[in-house]
Each structure stands twice: as structure tokens, then as C-alpha cells.
Design an enzyme around this catalytic site. Structure first.
Site, PDB file in Angstrom:
ATOM      1  N   ASP A  10       0.864  -1.172   0.000  1.00 32.01           N
ATOM      2  CA  ASP A  10       0.000   0.000   0.000  1.00 32.01           C
ATOM      3  C   ASP A  10       0.906   1.230   0.000  1.00 32.01           C
ATOM      4  OD1 ASP A  10      -2.454   1.510   0.271  1.00 32.01           O
ATOM      5  OD2 ASP A  10      -1.810   1.947   2.310  1.00 32.01           O
ATOM      6  N   SER A  11       0.296   2.385  -0.242  1.00 35.54           N
ATOM      7  CA  SER A  11       1.066   3.626  -0.187  1.00 35.54           C
ATOM      8  C   SER A  11       1.510   3.925   1.247  1.00 35.54           C
ATOM      9  CB  SER A  11       0.202   4.773  -0.712  1.00 35.54           C
ATOM     10  OG  SER A  11      -1.034   4.806  -0.021  1.00 35.54           O
ATOM     11  N   TYR A  42      -0.523   8.391  -2.561  1.00 34.30           N
ATOM     12  CA  TYR A  42      -0.575   8.050  -3.987  1.00 34.30           C
ATOM     13  C   TYR A  42      -1.817   8.691  -4.640  1.00 34.30           C
ATOM     14  CZ  TYR A  42       2.919   4.212  -3.687  1.00 34.30           C
ATOM     15  OH  TYR A  42       4.054   3.460  -3.544  1.00 34.30           O
ATOM     16  N   GLY A  43      -2.779   9.040  -3.798  1.00 33.88           N
ATOM     17  CA  GLY A  43      -4.127   9.370  -4.273  1.00 33.88           C
ATOM     18  C   GLY A  43      -4.254  10.580  -5.163  1.00 33.88           C
ATOM     19  N   CYS A  73      -3.701  -0.933  -2.083  1.00 33.93           N
ATOM     20  CA  CYS A  73      -3.984   0.469  -2.373  1.00 33.93           C
ATOM     21  C   CYS A  73      -4.950   0.570  -3.560  1.00 33.93           C
ATOM     22  CB  CYS A  73      -2.669   1.164  -2.703  1.00 33.93           C
ATOM     23  SG  CYS A  73      -2.852   2.892  -3.100  1.00 33.93           S
ATOM     24  N   GLU A 152      -6.796   9.539   9.486  1.00 36.68           N
ATOM     25  CA  GLU A 152      -5.463   9.533  10.107  1.00 36.68           C
ATOM     26  C   GLU A 152      -5.395  10.440  11.333  1.00 36.68           C
ATOM     27  OE1 GLU A 152      -2.169   9.582   7.414  1.00 36.68           O
ATOM     28  OE2 GLU A 152      -2.928   7.797   6.373  1.00 36.68           O
ATOM     29  N   CYS A 184     -11.281   3.051  -1.195  1.00 37.62           N
ATOM     30  CA  CYS A 184     -10.015   3.564  -0.657  1.00 37.62           C
ATOM     31  C   CYS A 184      -9.715   2.802   0.627  1.00 37.62           C
ATOM     32  CB  CYS A 184     -10.136   5.068  -0.375  1.00 37.62           C
ATOM     33  SG  CYS A 184      -8.695   5.748   0.467  1.00 37.62           S
ATOM     34  N   THR A 185      -8.428   2.534   0.833  1.00 37.27           N
ATOM     35  CA  THR A 185      -8.028   1.735   2.000  1.00 37.27           C
ATOM     36  C   THR A 185      -8.546   2.283   3.334  1.00 37.27           C
ATOM     37  OG1 THR A 185      -5.999   3.048   1.929  1.00 37.27           O
ATOM     38  CG2 THR A 185      -5.891   0.796   1.059  1.00 37.27           C
ATOM     39  N   HIS A 186      -8.617   3.616   3.424  1.00 41.10           N
ATOM     40  CA  HIS A 186      -8.953   4.225   4.728  1.00 41.10           C
ATOM     41  C   HIS A 186     -10.446   4.213   5.055  1.00 41.10           C
ATOM     42  CE1 HIS A 186      -4.901   5.643   4.238  1.00 41.10           C
ATOM     43  NE2 HIS A 186      -4.935   6.362   5.338  1.00 41.10           N
TER      44      HIS A 186
HETATM   45  N1  DGL Z   1      -4.037   3.880  -0.106  1.00 45.67           N
HETATM   46  C1  DGL Z   1      -4.679   4.925  -0.852  1.00 45.67           C
HETATM   47  C2  DGL Z   1      -5.873   4.334  -1.622  1.00 45.67           C
HETATM   48  O1  DGL Z   1      -6.444   3.335  -1.227  1.00 45.67           O
HETATM   49  C3  DGL Z   1      -5.113   6.070   0.029  1.00 45.67           C
HETATM   50  C4  DGL Z   1      -3.978   6.888   0.586  1.00 45.67           C
HETATM   51  C5  DGL Z   1      -3.155   7.553  -0.496  1.00 45.67           C
HETATM   52  O2  DGL Z   1      -3.633   8.512  -1.142  1.00 45.67           O
HETATM   53  O3  DGL Z   1      -2.038   7.118  -0.716  1.00 45.67           O
HETATM   54  O4  DGL Z   1      -6.246   4.856  -2.629  1.00 45.67           O
END
Ligand code: DGL
Length: 264
Positions: A10-11, A42-43, A73, A152, A184-186
């Protein structure tokens, strides 16, 4: 092969939502987790940059002898998966296909909402996967850039979270989607408030769906670990690990140890 670990990248810390589902669904698998904390987020990055980072991340995981890679990610899955599958020999899976299939399976009206980072939504990957399976589906996608910092900061419920949810998701209420993909992961950490806000909408958690898909994928390749011992976990990050360790507690509700800092 069977006793080799599964690689997850993941990022940053967000992919721990995927790791947490993998532990439930594949408890005997060893896991090598790679969080690219030096280059997160990464987003909002371009396709070429995401592809470059993703290739480097997988090369790192292959060096750890992983038998399969999960691109946790959503942004990397949306922008790089096709390319990664072409150039690597191990099975590589991402969150988009499983999330899209599940959404179609549970939606009664095929009126589906998607939320994710700017790059994920801009790529239209979820939309493509949905329309490939059902050309009559109606898809509404929206980027929700404040959700990642909200999570976060630990603001998972309460007034601020509710206001931001209302700002982003009111459109889905108006347009009467019956299913929403958390792309999205979060976002699974905001699930409780999102469910409360969109009370009649089925919420699809792409982290859970990719874990289920990984079980099928390992089974098909005869790669399932035959050990009956709880799997071991190894964590690697690209920046100093304090913030990752702190946030890991929020994501996993437990402490993690032995996080190694690496270069890719
Ligand atoms: N892991 C990214 C995603 O699921 C979210 C965080 C990021 O922007 O890196 O898209």
C-alpha cells in the site's frame, strides 16, 4: 510455494484494512506488508508515477519470496494493476474487480456509487469493471480527499466526521444509489458513520472483498498454506516508522512490533 508468504503493498498504513481482513479469512498465511510511507499519498499522483512506485514495491516483495501480491492500495489497483499483471509472473490481485463484482451482486437497482481518491475516481477503473459486467448499470463516482486525513487524525465519528460525510455523500442520497463502494483503503474506518448517514444503502468494503478473492486465487493456484499455525507478519516501510506504528494501532486495534525501514 505453499509455505511462502503473501505480499501486500500500500502507499502507507491504509492497506492494514486489507491485512486485517486477510488475517480473518486466511489466518494461516504468513504476510509481508510493505507500506510506502516515504512517498504517500498516492491518491493525487499521476499514472506513470503510480506505476513506477508499484513496480518497485513488487520487486521488493518478490525479493521476500512472496507467492502472490495483493495491491491493497485502491489508487495503485486502479492505475497500475493491468501493467503489473503483464510484467510479473506471480499472481497479482487488486481491490477493484472484487469490489465491482460484489457491488453488482448486492445491488438491486444497479445504481451504484463509488468513492475514492482523486486518482482512483479519475481513472474510472471501478466504473469500467462495473459496466463490463452490466452495461445497464448507473455509476456515480466522487472523490473524497478529506476522508484520508480525517481517518489519520482519528476523527472516525462525531460532528466533524458527520459534516464532511454530509458534504461528500449528500449527492448519493439525492441520486438514490442503493450500493456504495468504499474505494479507498482508509474508508472502512468511517463505515459506521457512513452507514448511519446512508442508512438504506448497502456498503461494499473493497478490503474485505479482496481478502475473499485472495483465498480463491490461492486455492486455484494450489498455493494455500497447509500449516495450522497462526501466520507470521512482517512489516516494512520506507520512512521512519513511528507514525506508521501509531496509526497501525488505530487500524488494527492492537500494537505491532518489528517494523523495518527499507529502501526501494
Ligand atoms: N491507499 C490509498 C488508496 O487506497 C489512500 C492513501 C493515499 O492517497 O495514498 O487509494
Amino acid at each position: 510455494m505453499n509455505n511462502r508468504p503473501v505480499g501486500i503493498f500500500d502507499s502507507g498504513v491504509g492497506g492494514l484494512t486489507v491485512l486485517s481482513e486477510i488475517e480473518k479469512i486466511l489466518p494461516y498465511e504468513d504476510i509481508v506488508y510493505f507500506g510506502d510511507t516515504a512517498r504517500v499519498p498516492y491518491g493525487n499522483k499521476s499514472e506513470s508515477t503510480i506505476i513506477k512506485f508499484s513496480v518497485e514495491n513488487i520487486i521488493f516483495l518478490l525479493d521476500k519470496k512472496v507467492k502472490a501480491v495483493i495491491v491493497a492500495c485502491n489508487t495503485a489497483s486502479a492505475l497500475a494493476l493491468e501493467y503489473l499483471r503483464k510484467i510479473f509472473n506471480v499472481p497479482v490481485t487488486g481491490v477493484i474487480e472484487s469490489g465491482a463484482s460484489k457491488a453488482l451482486a448486492v445491488s438491486k437497482t444497479a445504481n451504484i456509487g463509488i468513492i475514492g481518491t482523486r486518482s482512483t475516481v479519475g481513472s474510472r477503473s471501478y466504473e469500467r469493471e462495473i459496466l463490463k459486467r452490466n452495461a445497464d448499470a448507473k455509476v456515480i463516482a466522487k472523490s473524497c480527499p478529506l476522508f484520508v486525513p480525517l481517518v489519520e487524525e482519528g476523527l472516525l465519528r462525531g460532528k466533524i466526521a458527520q459534516e464532511i460525510i454530509d458534504m461528500y455523500l449528500a449527492e448519493f442520497k439525492r441520486k438514490k444509489v442503493d450500493t456504495l463502494i468504499l474505494g479507498c483503503t482508509h474508508y472502512p474506518l468511517l463505515k459506521e458513520e457512513i452507514c448511519r448517514y446512508l442508512s438504506n444503502v448497502v456498503i461494499v468494503d473493497s478490503a474485505k472483498e479482496v481478502a475473499l478473492h485472495t483465498k480463491t486465487l490461492l486455492g486455484e493456484n494450489n498455493f494455500l498454506n497447509d500449516s495450522k499455525e497462526k501466520g507470521k507478519q512482517y512489516f516494512h516501510v520506507t520512512d521512519e516508522p513511528n507514525q506508521f506504528i501509531k496509526l497501525a494501532k488505530l487500524f488494527l486495534k492492537r500494537d505491532i512490533r518489528g517494523v523495518e525501514v527499507v529502501n526501494v
